[in-house]
Design a protein around this motif. Sequence first.
Motif, PDB file in Angstrom:
ATOM      1  N   MET A 499       0.698  -1.276   0.115  1.00  0.00           N
ATOM      2  CA  MET A 499      -0.040   0.052   0.039  1.00  0.00           C
ATOM      3  C   MET A 499       0.761   1.427   0.065  1.00  0.00           C
ATOM      4  O   MET A 499       0.317   1.963  -0.860  1.00  0.00           O
ATOM      5  CB  MET A 499      -1.009  -0.118   1.254  1.00  0.00           C
ATOM      6  CG  MET A 499      -2.269  -0.814   0.606  1.00  0.00           C
ATOM      7  SD  MET A 499      -3.687  -0.634   1.864  1.00  0.00           S
ATOM      8  CE  MET A 499      -3.193  -1.816   2.838  1.00  0.00           C
ATOM      9  N   PRO A 500       2.019   1.348   0.732  1.00  0.00           N
ATOM     10  CA  PRO A 500       2.669   2.734   0.610  1.00  0.00           C
ATOM     11  C   PRO A 500       3.252   2.870  -0.606  1.00  0.00           C
ATOM     12  O   PRO A 500       3.870   3.881  -0.750  1.00  0.00           O
ATOM     13  CB  PRO A 500       3.806   2.432   1.687  1.00  0.00           C
ATOM     14  CG  PRO A 500       3.194   1.375   2.637  1.00  0.00           C
ATOM     15  CD  PRO A 500       2.192   0.392   1.955  1.00  0.00           C
ATOM     16  N   GLN A 501       3.112   1.971  -1.583  1.00  0.00           N
ATOM     17  CA  GLN A 501       3.725   2.193  -2.785  1.00  0.00           C
ATOM     18  C   GLN A 501       2.947   3.293  -3.701  1.00  0.00           C
ATOM     19  O   GLN A 501       3.345   3.812  -4.695  1.00  0.00           O
ATOM     20  CB  GLN A 501       3.748   0.754  -3.577  1.00  0.00           C
ATOM     21  CG  GLN A 501       5.207   0.050  -3.018  1.00  0.00           C
ATOM     22  CD  GLN A 501       5.371  -1.463  -3.998  1.00  0.00           C
ATOM     23  OE1 GLN A 501       5.122  -1.395  -5.159  1.00  0.00           O
ATOM     24  NE2 GLN A 501       6.022  -2.180  -3.433  1.00  0.00           N
ATOM     25  N   ALA A 502       1.987   3.453  -3.469  1.00  0.00           N
ATOM     26  CA  ALA A 502       1.033   4.462  -4.139  1.00  0.00           C
ATOM     27  C   ALA A 502       1.306   5.821  -3.418  1.00  0.00           C
ATOM     28  O   ALA A 502       0.663   6.154  -2.417  1.00  0.00           O
ATOM     29  CB  ALA A 502      -0.485   3.960  -4.024  1.00  0.00           C
ATOM     30  N   GLY A 503       2.347   6.367  -3.884  1.00  0.00           N
ATOM     31  CA  GLY A 503       2.974   7.475  -3.384  1.00  0.00           C
ATOM     32  C   GLY A 503       1.918   8.760  -3.521  1.00  0.00           C
ATOM     33  O   GLY A 503       2.046   9.613  -2.763  1.00  0.00           O
ATOM     34  N   HIS A 504       0.885   8.745  -4.169  1.00  0.00           N
ATOM     35  CA  HIS A 504      -0.064  10.034  -4.381  1.00  0.00           C
ATOM     36  C   HIS A 504      -1.475   9.592  -3.601  1.00  0.00           C
ATOM     37  O   HIS A 504      -2.369  10.168  -3.700  1.00  0.00           O
ATOM     38  CB  HIS A 504      -0.220  10.447  -5.647  1.00  0.00           C
ATOM     39  CG  HIS A 504      -0.337   9.152  -6.464  1.00  0.00           C
ATOM     40  ND1 HIS A 504      -1.292   8.362  -6.513  1.00  0.00           N
ATOM     41  CD2 HIS A 504       0.521   8.895  -7.575  1.00  0.00           C
ATOM     42  CE1 HIS A 504      -1.002   7.582  -7.499  1.00  0.00           C
ATOM     43  NE2 HIS A 504       0.050   7.903  -8.222  1.00  0.00           N
ATOM     44  N   SER A 505      -1.571   8.686  -2.617  1.00  0.00           N
ATOM     45  CA  SER A 505      -2.849   8.421  -2.164  1.00  0.00           C
ATOM     46  C   SER A 505      -3.051   9.120  -0.914  1.00  0.00           C
ATOM     47  O   SER A 505      -2.355   9.414  -0.256  1.00  0.00           O
ATOM     48  CB  SER A 505      -3.044   6.787  -1.965  1.00  0.00           C
ATOM     49  OG  SER A 505      -2.857   6.290  -0.661  1.00  0.00           O
ATOM     50  N   TRP A 506      -4.614   9.221  -0.623  1.00  0.00           N
ATOM     51  CA  TRP A 506      -4.939  10.031   0.610  1.00  0.00           C
ATOM     52  C   TRP A 506      -4.728   9.032   1.727  1.00  0.00           C
ATOM     53  O   TRP A 506      -4.836   9.570   2.713  1.00  0.00           O
ATOM     54  CB  TRP A 506      -6.465  10.474   0.328  1.00  0.00           C
ATOM     55  CG  TRP A 506      -7.534   9.315   0.027  1.00  0.00           C
ATOM     56  CD1 TRP A 506      -7.985   9.253  -1.231  1.00  0.00           C
ATOM     57  CD2 TRP A 506      -8.192   8.428   0.778  1.00  0.00           C
ATOM     58  NE1 TRP A 506      -8.916   8.164  -0.937  1.00  0.00           N
ATOM     59  CE2 TRP A 506      -9.086   7.664   0.268  1.00  0.00           C
ATOM     60  CE3 TRP A 506      -8.050   8.299   2.340  1.00  0.00           C
ATOM     61  CZ2 TRP A 506      -9.987   6.847   1.021  1.00  0.00           C
ATOM     62  CZ3 TRP A 506      -8.777   7.210   3.140  1.00  0.00           C
ATOM     63  CH2 TRP A 506      -9.702   6.527   2.290  1.00  0.00           C
ATOM     64  N   TYR A 507      -4.369   7.803   1.670  1.00  0.00           N
ATOM     65  CA  TYR A 507      -4.006   7.062   2.893  1.00  0.00           C
ATOM     66  C   TYR A 507      -2.778   7.650   3.224  1.00  0.00           C
ATOM     67  O   TYR A 507      -2.426   7.510   4.512  1.00  0.00           O
ATOM     68  CB  TYR A 507      -3.915   5.719   2.479  1.00  0.00           C
ATOM     69  CG  TYR A 507      -4.858   4.874   1.833  1.00  0.00           C
ATOM     70  CD1 TYR A 507      -6.175   5.005   2.376  1.00  0.00           C
ATOM     71  CD2 TYR A 507      -4.578   3.586   1.004  1.00  0.00           C
ATOM     72  CE1 TYR A 507      -7.408   4.144   1.680  1.00  0.00           C
ATOM     73  CE2 TYR A 507      -5.675   2.853   0.665  1.00  0.00           C
ATOM     74  CZ  TYR A 507      -7.102   3.075   0.998  1.00  0.00           C
ATOM     75  OH  TYR A 507      -7.909   2.307   0.703  1.00  0.00           O
ATOM     76  N   LEU A 508      -1.970   8.183   2.495  1.00  0.00           N
ATOM     77  CA  LEU A 508      -0.569   8.620   3.105  1.00  0.00           C
ATOM     78  C   LEU A 508      -0.639  10.323   2.968  1.00  0.00           C
ATOM     79  O   LEU A 508       0.267  10.862   3.426  1.00  0.00           O
ATOM     80  CB  LEU A 508       0.412   8.491   1.764  1.00  0.00           C
ATOM     81  CG  LEU A 508       1.227   7.138   1.738  1.00  0.00           C
ATOM     82  CD1 LEU A 508       1.806   6.965   0.305  1.00  0.00           C
ATOM     83  CD2 LEU A 508       2.136   7.233   2.837  1.00  0.00           C
TER      84      LEU A 508
END
Length: 554
Positions: A499-508
Motif C-alpha cells: 500500500m505505501p507504494q501508491a505515493g499519491h494516495s490519500w491514505y498517505l
Amino acid sequence: MASVAMNGGISADGAQRKLDAIIIGAGFSGMYQLHCLRDRLGLNAVVLEAADGVGGTWYWNRYPGARCDSESHSYCFQFSDELLTEWEWSERYPGQAEILRYMNFVADKLDLKRDIRFKTRVVGARYDEAANRWTVTTEGGETLTAKYLITAVGCLSSANVPKIPGLETFEGDWYHTGLWPHEGVDFSGKRVGQIGTGSTGIQAVPVIAQTAKTLTVFQRTANYSVPAHNAPLSPERKRELKERLAETRRTMRSTPNGHPFVIENRSVFDVDDDERLRIFEKQWEMGGLQFRAAFKDILLDKKANDEAANFLKNKIRQIVKDPETAEKLANIDHPYSTKRPPIDSFYFDTYNKPHVKLVDVRSDPIEAITPKGIRLKSGEEHELDIIVFATGFDAMTGSLLRLNITGRGGRTLSESWKAGPTNYLGLQVSGFPNLFTITGPGSPSVLCNMPVPIEQHVEWITDCIDYMRRHDVEAIEATPEAMDRWVAHVNDAANATLMPQAGHSWYLGANVPGKPRVFMPYAGGMARYRGICDDVAAKGYEGFEMTRASAMAK
Ligand code: NA7
C-alpha cells in the motif's frame, strides 16, 4: 437502563444539564455512541452535529451516482437483530438516498434525535485540567462542558477543493462532490468539466454524462475499477440474506476488512495462467470489491499484484474503443488496490460516448481556472459551464484538526500531529485525557467496511467508560510509550503490504499539499486489531494511564 430525556443537552427550562459526554457528529459512529452511552450506561450524553439531519458523510455526499461500495446487507449496524430484521435494502449496493433513509430509520427507532443538536458546528474544544472536563465551543458561540469528549466526525468529511488559481473568476457554477446542493444540479445542455477520477469521480461520470451536453474529465492519476454489477435485490436474495444474518455477521467479524466475503486461501502463482485468468474472469463477473479476494497475496507481493493489475488494464483496453483514450485510462502507475479501489457502473463504457472526453492532466497539468473554463499548462483551454470537483478529502486527520482541540498544558492537537498523526490504537492521544477518536488514524477504518470498525470502536469506548465508572477512574490517557509502540506497529503493518507504494494516495495524506506523508490507517487487519484492543482492555487497559478520583482530589 432508563434513558435520560435531554433534548440535546438542554433541559425543558432551557438550562444546560450537567453532561457526562459530548459526541461530535451524527453519522454511524455518533448515533451508535449516543445509543450506547445513553441507553446502555445511562449517561447524560449529547451529539453536536453541523448538519440539520443525521447521516454524516451520507448527508453531505449527494453527488450524482453516490453509492456505497460495501454491499447493502453489510453496510448497516450489526448490533441489533431487530434493526437487521426490520430494515430491507432494495439494491445490492445502497445508494445515498437509501442509506440516509436507513440512518433516519435507526435514529427514530432508537429515539436518538432528541439528544442530537443539529445545525451546531463545533469550532473548538479545550481540556480544563483542574476540572477534568472538556469545554466545547460551537460556531454560534455556545459552550458546553462534559467529562468525556468523543469525536465521531468520520474519516472523509473535510472536503478538499484544490487551490487552483482563478477559481474565483469562473463565470459558471462549481461544486465539490462532498458538499453537493440538496436540490441537485441540472446538467442538461451544459458543458461540464469534472476534476478527479477517484471512487467518487468514477461513480459520477456515467450519471453526469446522461444529461450533460458535453463532459470533459480531467484525470491526474489513472485508476483501476471493477464493475459493481449493481442491481435490485430479488425477493429470493432478500430472503436468503435474512436467513443468513448470523453467518454474515460471523464472516464480517472474522475477515481483515469487515466485508461479508472471505479472502481465498491461495496465492496467485499457486495456479497456472489459464486457471488464473478463469478465476479473474469469474471475479470480474461477480463484481465489486470481492475481486481482490480472489487470492490472498494481491496486496502483499508485487508480482502477484501485477497479474491482477494487467488483467484489469486489459479490461479497460477491451471496453474503451478509442485506443488513445483507452491508453490514457490504462496507464496506471500504482499497484492494484494500493489506492482505494473503486467499483463502478459503466465508467469505462461512458468514454465510448461521443460527447465524453478524457484529458490527461498528468502530462499537461491544470494551470488555472479562467472565467470561461480550465486552462492547461500547454495553453489549451476547455470552455465549461459547470466544474465538478471530485477531488476528495483532507482524509482522516482533516476532520479532527478542524475541531481545534486543545489538550493538557494548552497543547493543540495540530501541534501534537505536526509531523503526522500519532496516537494509541487510533483511539487516544497522550496529552488529551478522556478524548476518544472513533475510527481515528492508526485504526483500520477506511481499509474496512466502515460499520464494522465503527461498531468495534464504539463498543470498546463504551466498555472503557463503564470500567472507569465502576473503578472510580476519573481520567484515562494513552501513555507516550504506548503511542510510540503503536505508531511503530502501524508503520510495520503498512510496510508489510504494497500500500505505501501508491505515493499519491490519500491514505498517505499525499493529496493535500503540505500534509505530512504518513500511512494513516492500520493495515494489520480488522480481526487482528479487534484482538489487540480486547487484549488491552482485558489487561486493565494496558498502555493507558488511569487517574482515580482519590488521586485527582489531591
Ligand atoms: P480521492 O480518492 O482522493 O480522489 C480524488 C481525485 O481527485 C483523484 O483522482 C485525484 O488525483 C484528483 N485530484 C485531486 N486534486 C487534484 C488536482 N489539483 N488536480 C487534478 N486532480 C486532482 O477522493 P474520492 O472522493 O474519489 O474518494 C474518497 C473516498 O470516499 C473513497 O475512497 C471512498 O472511500 C469514499 P490524484 O489521484 O491525487 O492524482
